[in-house]
Write an enzyme that holds these catalytic residues in place. Sequence first.
Site, PDB file in Angstrom:
ATOM      1  N   ASP A  62     -77.076 -51.273 -20.108  1.00  0.00           N
ATOM      2  CA  ASP A  62     -77.386 -49.927 -20.583  1.00  0.00           C
ATOM      3  C   ASP A  62     -77.749 -49.970 -22.059  1.00  0.00           C
ATOM      4  O   ASP A  62     -76.933 -50.347 -22.900  1.00  0.00           O
ATOM      5  CB  ASP A  62     -76.178 -49.004 -20.378  1.00  0.00           C
ATOM      6  N   HIS A 111     -81.473 -38.336 -23.468  1.00  0.00           N
ATOM      7  CA  HIS A 111     -80.251 -38.717 -24.168  1.00  0.00           C
ATOM      8  C   HIS A 111     -79.342 -37.522 -24.489  1.00  0.00           C
ATOM      9  O   HIS A 111     -78.121 -37.636 -24.393  1.00  0.00           O
ATOM     10  CB  HIS A 111     -80.610 -39.473 -25.452  1.00  0.00           C
ATOM     11  N   TYR A 126     -80.674 -46.959 -30.020  1.00  0.00           N
ATOM     12  CA  TYR A 126     -79.797 -48.084 -30.332  1.00  0.00           C
ATOM     13  C   TYR A 126     -80.525 -49.160 -31.130  1.00  0.00           C
ATOM     14  O   TYR A 126     -79.889 -49.980 -31.791  1.00  0.00           O
ATOM     15  CB  TYR A 126     -79.221 -48.723 -29.067  1.00  0.00           C
ATOM     16  N   LYS A 163     -82.928 -44.870 -22.542  1.00  0.00           N
ATOM     17  CA  LYS A 163     -82.873 -43.418 -22.722  1.00  0.00           C
ATOM     18  C   LYS A 163     -83.921 -42.949 -23.724  1.00  0.00           C
ATOM     19  O   LYS A 163     -84.214 -43.641 -24.708  1.00  0.00           O
ATOM     20  CB  LYS A 163     -81.488 -42.993 -23.230  1.00  0.00           C
TER      21      LYS A 163
END
Length: 282
Positions: free
Chosen positions: A46, A112, A51, A76
């Site tokens: 994931d 998200h 990120y 996401k």
Amino acid sequence: MNQVPAIKLNNGTLMPQLGFGVWQVPDAEAQRAVGTALEAGYRSIDTAAIYGNERGTGKAVAASGLPREELFVTTKLWNGPKQTWGRDAVLRAFDDSLSKLGLDHVDLYLIHWPRPMRDDFVAIWKTFEEIAASGRAKAVGVSNFRTEDLDRLAAESALVPAVNQVELHPLHPQAALRAEHAARGIATEAWSPLGQGKDLLTLPAVTAVAEARGRSAAQVVLRWHLQHGNVVIPKSVTPARIRENLDVFGFELDAAEMAALDALGAGATARRIGPDPAEFDV
């Protein structure tokens, strides 16, 4: 042999119930961490655009040599900054994620955050419908959506999210939302499933069960999630902990132990550690 059970999403796609999360893992470290997880037996990874580690994650997937059909990759859409997202912007973001991952499709693509104050997640979801229909995402879903946000989608789209990934741990168990998911055919996925480490893992209710079971506190909490039917994505960059977090299928908590952990979500110990989706505007 991979012992992680799979759950069937509402479109028939199979998703491992336990995966590996890479939130807060720098891109330079992601290849090593994800590579270690894949070697240990994880098959679900994931990540997310925000990120900043999709490239490192993709490199690990490529270097693993594992058949693509054995892997389940989630990313996401970071639906910020403060702007309205139209169809073209969503498609560009999705293409960018695929490019960084080095993949021609992902297994799950999530919105998200709902950002209800922006009133644009339904329009974003319409583009997600297109992405799902194209086959470039085997399943699509949402993250951090509340019941009222799911109601909006249900009123304006026939496509039910496959997954809602939300903050969920014994201190914030989200029982009402989990019940809504079950009624709607949406899988519940927990981010920060271990809370913030010591805030949860050092509580006497947790450590007592861990001692009785001869397991770590983290293993006990992950087992609590699995027995509630949650999908979990614990994160670590420590090889021993990566392996330990996967070793949660050789024991079960009894009813009293489950009740002791359930009770942490009420009273003085109950708390959210992340932002409130009703207020968070990315």
